[in-house]
Design a protein around this motif. Structure first.
Motif, PDB file in Angstrom:
ATOM      1  N   LEU A  12       0.837  -1.208   0.000  1.00  0.00           N
ATOM      2  CA  LEU A  12       0.000   0.000   0.000  1.00  0.00           C
ATOM      3  C   LEU A  12       0.875   1.263   0.000  1.00  0.00           C
ATOM      4  N   PRO A  13       0.303   2.418  -0.356  1.00  0.00           N
ATOM      5  CA  PRO A  13       1.096   3.663  -0.476  1.00  0.00           C
ATOM      6  C   PRO A  13       1.684   4.166   0.857  1.00  0.00           C
ATOM      7  N   THR A  15       0.597   6.332   2.998  1.00  0.00           N
ATOM      8  CA  THR A  15       0.465   7.780   3.226  1.00  0.00           C
ATOM      9  C   THR A  15      -0.585   8.091   4.292  1.00  0.00           C
ATOM     10  N   ASN A  16      -1.363   7.071   4.651  1.00  0.00           N
ATOM     11  CA  ASN A  16      -2.462   7.258   5.609  1.00  0.00           C
ATOM     12  C   ASN A  16      -3.372   8.439   5.243  1.00  0.00           C
ATOM     13  N   CYS A  17      -3.706   8.553   3.976  1.00  0.00           N
ATOM     14  CA  CYS A  17      -4.475   9.697   3.492  1.00  0.00           C
ATOM     15  C   CYS A  17      -5.966   9.594   3.794  1.00  0.00           C
ATOM     16  N   LYS A  18      -6.423   8.401   4.215  1.00  0.00           N
ATOM     17  CA  LYS A  18      -7.808   8.175   4.651  1.00  0.00           C
ATOM     18  C   LYS A  18      -8.848   8.170   3.528  1.00  0.00           C
ATOM     19  N   LYS A  19      -8.404   8.287   2.270  1.00  0.00           N
ATOM     20  CA  LYS A  19      -9.391   8.352   1.188  1.00  0.00           C
ATOM     21  C   LYS A  19     -10.209   7.055   1.095  1.00  0.00           C
ATOM     22  N   CYS A  20      -9.650   5.977   1.574  1.00  0.00           N
ATOM     23  CA  CYS A  20     -10.337   4.680   1.513  1.00  0.00           C
ATOM     24  C   CYS A  20     -11.400   4.555   2.600  1.00  0.00           C
ATOM     25  N   THR A  24      -5.925   4.469   8.697  1.00  0.00           N
ATOM     26  CA  THR A  24      -4.535   4.312   8.253  1.00  0.00           C
ATOM     27  C   THR A  24      -4.477   3.270   7.142  1.00  0.00           C
ATOM     28  N   CYS A  25      -3.338   3.230   6.456  1.00  0.00           N
ATOM     29  CA  CYS A  25      -3.128   2.195   5.445  1.00  0.00           C
ATOM     30  C   CYS A  25      -3.171   0.815   6.096  1.00  0.00           C
ATOM     31  N   PHE A  28      -6.624  -0.311   6.683  1.00  0.00           N
ATOM     32  CA  PHE A  28      -7.201  -0.720   5.400  1.00  0.00           C
ATOM     33  C   PHE A  28      -6.712  -2.128   5.018  1.00  0.00           C
ATOM     34  N   CYS A  42      -8.962   2.272  -2.531  1.00  0.00           N
ATOM     35  CA  CYS A  42      -7.737   3.076  -2.426  1.00  0.00           C
ATOM     36  C   CYS A  42      -7.376   3.606  -3.802  1.00  0.00           C
ATOM     37  N   PRO A  43      -7.526   4.918  -4.034  1.00  0.00           N
ATOM     38  CA  PRO A  43      -7.293   5.475  -5.364  1.00  0.00           C
ATOM     39  C   PRO A  43      -5.805   5.586  -5.715  1.00  0.00           C
TER      40      PRO A  43
HETATM   41  S1  SF4 Z   1      -6.576   5.341   0.533  1.00  0.00           S
HETATM   42 FE1  SF4 Z   1      -6.288   4.222   2.412  1.00  0.00          FE
HETATM   43  S2  SF4 Z   1      -4.883   2.628   1.844  1.00  0.00           S
HETATM   44 FE2  SF4 Z   1      -4.819   4.100   0.200  1.00  0.00          FE
HETATM   45  S3  SF4 Z   1      -3.119   5.361   0.723  1.00  0.00           S
HETATM   46 FE3  SF4 Z   1      -4.909   6.332   1.580  1.00  0.00          FE
HETATM   47  S4  SF4 Z   1      -5.033   5.508   3.632  1.00  0.00           S
HETATM   48 FE4  SF4 Z   1      -3.598   4.261   2.557  1.00  0.00          FE
END
Ligand code: SF4
Lengths: 437, 318
Positions: A12-13, A15-20, A24-25, A28, A42-43
């Motif tokens: 996984l990336p 980055t813990n960007c939360k878009k999913c 956190t990754c 996920f 996860c985009p």
């Molecule tokens: S979308 Fe979820 S899994 Fe994908 S990088 Fe962001 S936090 Fe990580």
């Protein structure tokens, strides 16, 4: 083979960007491992990581569908090496082969249609027709395959390593989704294109397991997804070993290139039987006589039954032959092997019999008696349930020799005369002939 | 490329049946079986030192229940165990399985002395190693087995069937006569192991036992027996010494009693030729039991025997 949350996390990336929707990754990844979410949430995932994770979530052996319509058949999708581990899902599909030089196709089709047998109320038989391009003639192959496709609902396997012949035949019948055989090291590029163009499953033939897996990778890379495998072996010893290797690598090592059903070719009942047990998913043979196919389809039925199912027969009153009101009345337990030992012996006696199979929780006569699951009360209750009294005029019960001790009690309870039969099923014919007059 | 090898720890006991002159017997050859340290015929993974063997049945009385297609194969010898044994030797049996069917109290009720005479006759008529089994009656079998074992003393036969009820007598008989023993249990892996332990506890070598886990014919309980054999073999390869004995299956016996091999074309036209159906069924059964792990197949039809012999030779090729 399922990946753990940590295995997934590595890809996984991070980055813990939360878009999913996960915090956190890692969260996920855990949710993915538990199959609570899907990868497309996860985009930001890379294409390479997506491929790895996708393939890891696939079953270890793909299920391939051959044919269309009511007679289409699924092969592969197996998950274990031994039937006692779980169960085998898709019985070995049996194909009878025909030559495109055959002069009377109609006759042949009629013959194959008869290779279908009633086995305890279930029809089992030949699943496919395999057409061989013996003529080496492109148009002839195409016209015979069209004729077969028009005249039978059985799915087809087209056997020719000439891409032109396959392509020509598919022009008419690709909607029937035949399996095409085969792609080899020389023709695999053309064959892959043909399989893709007509969206039909493709069989690969290697010269050994190694070349086979190599070709499989190349063909998969060209976008073909529905694949069947042939290691190229024809000797029975080699075939058994190759089938075993392929199945082990697919199931135990999750080796993608070999994660497909296999095909085997047999010209004798003994070779075919070996392949049904160890591990052909499709079996092609030119044998087409009922006496040749009957043992094979019966063996296949046995190997592919669910081993978890308790070893029981349905408890009820069975008629063996056409019994009447004067026919003998016998009782036994619902252990299926007991039933399968007793019933042929009764048939051998040529005397029609009422056979009451009592519910003894699937135990054999002696075991059930010892466990108090086969006693006078139980027999009495099953006699009432099945209303045997209305079916026979006499009042005589034949019980297995091993449980003679229950005679008195059973007579008391039922008011019927108890006759003690033989201990071993083998003694039944003689017993019936001498005792039952 | 990645290998698909399993690391098995165990190995099946290797057994020899028959004794030549030097060893105090009268057989022209001995037969060896077992000894494998992988699953059947997986030469790429282990050693398959001996081919599975075919024992052919010889009866001491005419088998009345056999269908005609099978009887016809033996029509000149059905009442003569000596000639019958010779015939089996001629068409390629690895060993003779003498069935003392006439000792059955429900039929002829032949005595121990009668049985001994038959054994002597067969030993003189054929020089093949011998398997000797009784009738369907365990009590009767126990009552004659001492004499049987004594008569064949020194010939290193395989005698049976020892079952839970009579194993003590059978073990003593095998011990006294210097024979190996078939231990029979009703398709139950635990009972199978238990009987082997009971027999070994009497001081009988666990390397001289052959397991009969019960044989089911195709369509008649075959799957349970197939799976018990596979599980037994896996336990052996995982080093369970009380499951590491070779396995015998009675393929012919379970073939020729079923409807599929008896009903003729008038009754079952859809099943095809009655002439060929039985021996084809016997071959299918034999082949499938070979793949499960059977080390000795006991068979009937000469044609099935010949074809399966070739099949075994093919399977033994690396
Ligand atoms: S979308 Fe979820 S899994 Fe994908 S990088 Fe962001 S936090 Fe990580």
């Amino acid at each position: 083979m399922a990946l753990s949350g940590l295995d997934i996390y590595k890809h996984l990336p991070k980055t813990n960007c939360k878009k999913c929707g996960c915090a956190t990754c890692l969260a996920f990844a855990m949710a993915l491992a538990a199959k609570k979410t899907s990868l497309d949430k996860c985009p930001d995932i890379t294409e390479a990581a997506k491929q790895i994770l996708d393939s890891a979530s696939l079953p270890p052996m793909a299920t391939i569908t051959i044919g269309s319509g009511t007679k289409k058949i699924d092969v592969g999708g197996e998950t274990v090496m031994f039937r006692h581990d779980k169960t085998f899902y898709h019985p070995t599909a049996i194909a009878v082969s025909i030559s495109d030089n055959e002069t009377n196709i109609q006759d042949k089709i009629e013959k194959i249609k008869k290779l279908n047998f009633d086995r305890v109320g279930m029809m089992v038989g030949v699943d496919l027709i395999a057409l061989k391009n013996d003529s080496n003639n492109v148009n002839k192959f195409a016209s015979v395959s069209k004729e077969l496709s028009d005249k039978t609902e059985l799915p087809l396997i087209l056997l020719s390593d000439n891409p032109q012949a396959i392509d020509e035949a598919l022009k008419n019948i690709s909607n029937k989704r035949p399996l095409i055989y085969s792609a080899n090291s020389k023709n695999y590029e053309q064959m892959s294109d043909i399989a893709k163009k007509h969206t039909v499953p493709l069989c690969i033939c290697g010269k050994d397991v190694e070349e086979l897996s190599d070709l499989s990778q190349k063909i998969t890379a060209r976008g073909v997804k529905d694949i069947v495998l042939d290691s190229g072996a024809r000797e029975v010893s080699k075939c058994i070993q190759d089938f075993t290797k392929i199945r082990r690598l697919a199931l135990k090592k999750n080796f993608r290139a070999l994660g497909f059903p296999t095909i085997g070719f047999a010209e004798s009942v003994e070779d075919a039987s070996a392949y049904i047990t160890k591990y052909a998913n499709i079996l092609v043979t030119s044998m087409d006589k009922p006496e040749e196919l009957l043992p094979l389809v019966t063996l296949r039925l046995n190997i592919y039954t669910d081993p978890q199912k308790p070893i029981m027969m349905e408890p009820k009153l069975y008629s063996i032959g056409t019994p009447n009101e004067n026919s003998p009345f016998m009782v036994t337990t619902n252990f299926s092997l007991t039933f399968f030992t007793v019933s042929p012996e009764v048939e051998n006696s040529k005397i029609p019999v009422w056979l009451l199979v009592c519910d003894a929780e699937g135990m054999s006569v002696l075991t059930a008696w010892a466990a108090d699951k086969f006693n006078a009360e139980i027999i009495d209750s099953w006699m009432k349930k099945t209303d045997i009294a209305s079916k026979v005029k006499h009042k005589k019960i034949i019980i297995p020799g091993y449980v003679s001790v229950m005679s008195g009690k059973l007579e008391e309870l039922t008011g019927w005369e108890v006759l003690v039969g033989p201990k071993e099923a083998a003694g039944i014919p003689k017993y019936l002939k001498t005792v039952w007059k | 490329m990645e290998q698909a090898l399993e690391k098995w720890q165990g190995k099946i006991y290797e057994l020899t049946i028959g004794a030549t002159k030097d060893e105090g017997g009268t057989r022209s050859k001995k037969v060896k079986f077992g000894g494998i340290n992988t699953l059947p015929f997986l030469h790429f993974e282990g050693i398959v030192p001996n081919p599975p063997l075919i024992a052919v049945e010889v009866w001491d009385t005419e088998p009345t229940e056999w269908p005609d297609v099978l009887k016809n194969e033996y029509k000149d010898v059905l009442n003569n165990p000596m000639q019958w044994a010779k015939k089996c030797e001629d068409f390629g049996a690895d060993l003779i399985c003498l069935r003392l069917a006439s000792t059955d109290p429900d039929t002829i009720n032949a005595s121990a002395a009668d049985a001994s005479k038959t054994i002597k006759d067969v030993l003189s008529a054929s020089s093949l190693p011998l398997m000797i089994i009784g009738c369907g009656n365990n009590e009767k079998n126990s009552s004659i087995i001492m004499d049987v074992a004594q008569t064949a003393k020194g010939e290193n036969c395989l005698i049976g069937m020892a079952v839970k009820e009579n194993y003590k007598t059978f073990t003593a008989a095998a011990q006294a006569g210097g024979h190996s023993l078939i231990a029979e249990t009703p398709i139950d892996i635990n009972l199978e192991k238990q009987l082997n332990i009971l027999i070994s506890d009497l001081g009988f070598g666990s390397d001289r036992i052959v397991i009969h886990p019960t044989t089911g014919g195709i369509g008649y309980g075959f799957e349970y027996c197939y799976t018990i054999i596979e599980r037994t073999r896996l336990a052996a390869l995982a080093s369970d010494k009380m499951m590491s004995q070779p396995i015998v299956t009675f393929v012919g016996q379970e073939t020729w009693k079923i409807k599929e091999c008896k009903a003729d074309e008038t009754e079952k036209p859809e099943w095809g030729s009655i002439k060929d159906r039985g021996f084809l069924w016997e071959k299918a059964t034999a082949s499938a039991y070979l793949q499960a792990g059977s080390d000795i197949l006991v068979m009937n039809h000469p044609k099935a025997v010949k074809d399966i012999k070739i099949h075994i030779q093919e399977l033994m090729k690396k």
